[in-house]
Motif scaffolding. Structure first.
Motif, PDB file in Angstrom:
ATOM      1  N   UNK A 241       0.858  -1.205  -0.038  1.00 63.52           N
ATOM      2  CA  UNK A 241       0.066   0.020  -0.130  1.00 63.52           C
ATOM      3  C   UNK A 241       0.995   1.235   0.024  1.00 63.52           C
ATOM      4  N   UNK A 242       0.402   2.305  -0.768  1.00 61.14           N
ATOM      5  CA  UNK A 242       1.332   3.492  -0.835  1.00 61.14           C
ATOM      6  C   UNK A 242       0.216   4.567  -0.960  1.00 61.14           C
ATOM      7  N   UNK A 243       0.612   5.665  -0.414  1.00 62.84           N
ATOM      8  CA  UNK A 243      -0.174   6.807  -0.424  1.00 62.84           C
ATOM      9  C   UNK A 243      -0.188   7.790  -1.804  1.00 62.84           C
ATOM     10  N   UNK A 244      -1.354   7.962  -2.167  1.00 68.03           N
ATOM     11  CA  UNK A 244      -1.345   8.809  -3.667  1.00 68.03           C
ATOM     12  C   UNK A 244      -2.250   9.949  -3.591  1.00 68.03           C
ATOM     13  N   UNK A 245      -1.835  11.092  -4.333  1.00 64.51           N
ATOM     14  CA  UNK A 245      -2.757  12.221  -4.539  1.00 64.51           C
ATOM     15  C   UNK A 245      -3.950  11.728  -5.569  1.00 64.51           C
ATOM     16  N   UNK A 246      -4.848  12.367  -5.380  1.00 66.00           N
ATOM     17  CA  UNK A 246      -6.236  12.066  -6.136  1.00 66.00           C
ATOM     18  C   UNK A 246      -6.917  13.448  -6.590  1.00 66.00           C
ATOM     19  N   UNK A 247      -7.146  13.054  -7.874  1.00 61.30           N
ATOM     20  CA  UNK A 247      -7.995  14.111  -8.588  1.00 61.30           C
ATOM     21  C   UNK A 247      -9.438  13.513  -9.153  1.00 61.30           C
ATOM     22  N   UNK A 248     -10.481  14.270  -9.180  1.00 58.67           N
ATOM     23  CA  UNK A 248     -11.850  13.887  -9.628  1.00 58.67           C
ATOM     24  C   UNK A 248     -12.465  14.852 -10.727  1.00 58.67           C
ATOM     25  N   UNK A 249     -12.798  14.377 -11.675  1.00 55.19           N
ATOM     26  CA  UNK A 249     -13.641  14.910 -12.819  1.00 55.19           C
ATOM     27  C   UNK A 249     -14.878  14.260 -12.864  1.00 55.19           C
ATOM     28  N   UNK A 250     -16.032  15.004 -12.257  1.00 51.32           N
ATOM     29  CA  UNK A 250     -17.436  14.464 -12.128  1.00 51.32           C
ATOM     30  C   UNK A 250     -18.255  15.546 -11.957  1.00 51.32           C
TER      31      UNK A 250
ATOM     32  N   UNK B  92       7.582   8.759 -11.199  1.00 48.56           N
ATOM     33  CA  UNK B  92       7.075   9.917 -10.944  1.00 48.56           C
ATOM     34  C   UNK B  92       6.281   9.797  -9.282  1.00 48.56           C
ATOM     35  N   UNK B  93       5.731  10.881  -8.784  1.00 52.15           N
ATOM     36  CA  UNK B  93       4.958  10.692  -7.694  1.00 52.15           C
ATOM     37  C   UNK B  93       3.871   9.676  -7.756  1.00 52.15           C
ATOM     38  N   UNK B  94       3.397   9.060  -6.967  1.00 51.96           N
ATOM     39  CA  UNK B  94       2.128   8.168  -6.919  1.00 51.96           C
ATOM     40  C   UNK B  94       0.760   9.267  -7.010  1.00 51.96           C
ATOM     41  N   UNK B  95       0.157   8.918  -8.041  1.00 53.90           N
ATOM     42  CA  UNK B  95      -0.993   9.685  -8.110  1.00 53.90           C
ATOM     43  C   UNK B  95      -2.306   8.999  -8.761  1.00 53.90           C
ATOM     44  N   UNK B  96      -3.536   9.500  -8.751  1.00 51.31           N
ATOM     45  CA  UNK B  96      -4.752   8.640  -9.084  1.00 51.31           C
ATOM     46  C   UNK B  96      -5.699   9.655  -9.565  1.00 51.31           C
ATOM     47  N   UNK B  97      -6.405   9.354 -10.391  1.00 51.46           N
ATOM     48  CA  UNK B  97      -7.594  10.274 -10.703  1.00 51.46           C
ATOM     49  C   UNK B  97      -8.823   9.301 -11.298  1.00 51.46           C
ATOM     50  N   UNK B  98      -9.901   9.898 -11.163  1.00 51.63           N
ATOM     51  CA  UNK B  98     -11.300   9.406 -11.627  1.00 51.63           C
ATOM     52  C   UNK B  98     -12.090  10.509 -12.497  1.00 51.63           C
TER      53      UNK B  98
ATOM     54  N   UNK C 151     -13.746   6.234 -15.854  1.00 46.15           N
ATOM     55  CA  UNK C 151     -12.585   5.794 -16.053  1.00 46.15           C
ATOM     56  C   UNK C 151     -11.672   6.208 -14.750  1.00 46.15           C
ATOM     57  N   UNK C 152     -10.962   5.115 -14.112  1.00 49.41           N
ATOM     58  CA  UNK C 152      -9.716   5.402 -13.087  1.00 49.41           C
ATOM     59  C   UNK C 152      -8.567   4.976 -13.648  1.00 49.41           C
ATOM     60  N   UNK C 153      -7.765   5.897 -13.290  1.00 47.46           N
ATOM     61  CA  UNK C 153      -6.319   5.604 -13.603  1.00 47.46           C
ATOM     62  C   UNK C 153      -5.290   5.938 -12.292  1.00 47.46           C
ATOM     63  N   UNK C 154      -4.095   5.577 -12.578  1.00 46.06           N
ATOM     64  CA  UNK C 154      -3.132   5.579 -11.311  1.00 46.06           C
ATOM     65  C   UNK C 154      -1.832   5.401 -11.811  1.00 46.06           C
ATOM     66  N   UNK C 155      -0.682   6.084 -11.236  1.00 43.16           N
ATOM     67  CA  UNK C 155       0.594   5.995 -11.682  1.00 43.16           C
ATOM     68  C   UNK C 155       1.282   5.911 -10.405  1.00 43.16           C
TER      69      UNK C 155
ATOM     70  N   UNK D  46      -8.783  14.020  -1.179  1.00 46.11           N
ATOM     71  CA  UNK D  46      -7.944  13.699  -0.043  1.00 46.11           C
ATOM     72  C   UNK D  46      -7.468  12.464  -0.652  1.00 46.11           C
ATOM     73  N   UNK D  47      -6.121  12.079  -0.257  1.00 44.39           N
ATOM     74  CA  UNK D  47      -5.449  10.838  -0.785  1.00 44.39           C
ATOM     75  C   UNK D  47      -6.058   9.737  -0.671  1.00 44.39           C
ATOM     76  N   UNK D  48      -5.888   8.720  -1.597  1.00 43.72           N
ATOM     77  CA  UNK D  48      -6.298   7.468  -1.292  1.00 43.72           C
ATOM     78  C   UNK D  48      -4.951   6.572  -1.494  1.00 43.72           C
ATOM     79  N   UNK D  49      -5.212   5.185  -0.908  1.00 44.33           N
ATOM     80  CA  UNK D  49      -3.989   4.543  -1.060  1.00 44.33           C
ATOM     81  C   UNK D  49      -4.077   3.540  -2.331  1.00 44.33           C
ATOM     82  N   UNK D  50      -3.162   3.332  -2.882  1.00 44.67           N
ATOM     83  CA  UNK D  50      -2.685   2.462  -4.009  1.00 44.67           C
ATOM     84  C   UNK D  50      -2.084   1.344  -3.444  1.00 44.67           C
TER      85      UNK D  50
END
Length: 430
Positions: free
Chosen positions: A65-74, A168-174, A182-186, A82-86
């Protein structure tokens, strides 16, 4: 008399949690699994992490498990959440094996060819190995042989794409789309994941999927922000069903279904692992009752079946309400099908003191399913037994009988009195 041998089919979170829970109760347990063969990552909340630790899977978490920043387009909005964990599922699944081994569970890696009835259950593997089980736990997720479906949601498919890019820094978006989401993560090491969820009908043929998905990514603002140029190229695709399914019968006298094998929810709710654990954490006590208290078998089966069904409906309504938040696309087919399923009942029913009653229901007590008086409310139809250690039924029965509240509360501490008064007010007591 020796303890019955239990075989668990599947080593995901539900199977692992059930196996570890059974070992804590002293049972001999063998887990059989054909380990995950493709890379995957899941976004999970702090609540899921705590549930995994409680289930004895903390070692796996520390590895994966690793923390990541999260963006939402909805619904036309772009939010930094808030961050989620990948959760790196391949690393997590490998670490699960270490947790299982530490707990004393026997592990067998292999593909299950057949499960048959013969003096209990016979499990035949592809390599010819045969296992005998007095009790069988079906935890193979959506790949488990289908039971008769009691309820099935709109047919849904998810297409997972995997590729590598620069670290790069862990990140995700939906993001929501006209025909799905779509959900995505790096991940920090450059591994990239993008998954699109759509109606199952109308998806291109397998050979066309890589280019189809790449085209969809090229049109995405979230993809352009999160990934590099490699994201615009065709990538490896894994297609899998995301249809919400509630199995019909989930437990018998010598078998039980847990996790996605019992109920599989829509991934939009973000509760996949949590719902798997919800059914798996109760399973060891249910199994313990079936094996050691056979006179309570009907009560144990009732307990598991009712709670699986209640959990499924709760998570289905959570997913429905997420879909309903997408107002801008409400009339489009994908969204219209899901914003009204499974029903129109609110996630939480309004308090109604007139409906509050005391009834006998199955509960978990001292490692077994037992029966006790609980308080049934509009929002808790299966009943509430204790509130922070205080048994509710005697309190509510006295209040319903007209006894003065001060008198009812006199035997409780000041802190418990405040808690009980607050709870009674929340139930609509005048």
């Amino acid at each position: 008399m020796s303890e019955p041998h239990i075989v668990v089919l599947g080593a995901g979170p539900a199977g692992a949690a059930t196996a570890i829970g059974l070992r804590r109760l002293g049972y001999s347990v063998t887990v059989v699994s054909d380990w995950r063969r493709f890379a995957a990552v899941e976004g999970v909340s702090q609540r899921v992490l705590e549930g995994l630790r409680h289930a004895g899977l903390g070692g796996a978490l520390s590895e994966a498990a690793m923390p990541a920043t999260r963006q939402v387009r909805w619904n036309g909005e772009h939010l930094q959440m808030n961050q989620e964990f990948l959760l790196d599922r391949q690393r997590f699944d490998r670490a699960l094996r270490a947790d299982l081994a530490r707990a004393g569970v026997t592990l067998i890696e292999g593909r299950i060819r057949e499960v048959a009835r013969a003096e209990g259950h016979q499990v035949r593997l592809d390599d010819g190995q045969m296992l005998q089980a007095e009790f069988l736990v079906e935890a193979r997720g959506r790949q488990a042989p289908l039971a008769a479906d009691r309820l099935r949601g709109p047919e849904t498919i998810s297409l997972l794409n995997v590729w590598h890019d620069a670290p790069g820094a862990p990140a995700s978006a939906v993001e929501s789309l006209d025909d799905g989401w779509a959900w995505m993560a790096r991940l920090a090491d450059g591994r990239c994941y993008w998954q699109i969820t759509l109606d199952a009908q109308g998806v291109p043929t397998k050979s066309a999927l890589p280019e189809y998905c790449a085209t969809r990514r090229r049109d995405s603002a979230s993809v352009a922000e999160l990934f590099g140029a490699q994201a615009m190229e065709p990538a490896q695709v894994h297609a899998r069903s995301s249809t919400a399914i509630l199995a019909g019968e989930c437990v018998g006298d010598d078998w039980i279904r847990v996790g996605d094998a019992a109920m599989a929810v829509d991934p939009l709710s973000g509760n996949g692992i949590f719902q798997s654990l919800s059914s798996a954490l109760q399973a060891p006590v249910v199994i313990n009752t079936l094996l050691r208290r056979p006179e309570r078998a009907a009560l144990a089966r009732q307990f598991h079946q009712q709670r699986v069904e209640q959990l499924f409906m709760r998570f289905a309504r959570i997913g429905r309400d997420f879909y309903a938040q997408e107002q801008a696309r409400a009339g489009l087919p994908f969204w219209a099908r899901r914003r009204s399923w499974p029903d129109a009942q609110p996630l939480h029913l309004a308090a109604d003191w007139q409906s509050v009653q005391v009834a006998r229901r199955p509960v978990l007590r001292d490692g077994f399913v037992d029966e006790a008086e609980v308080v049934v409310t509009a929002d808790q139809p299966l009943g509430v037994w204790h509130l922070q250690g205080v048994e509710l039924a005697p309190v509510v029965r006295a209040v319903l009988a007209g006894q003065a509240l001060d008198e009812v509360m006199s035997s409780h501490s000041e802190a418990h009195q405040m808690m009980l008064r607050r709870w009674l007010a929340e139930q609509g007591r005048p």
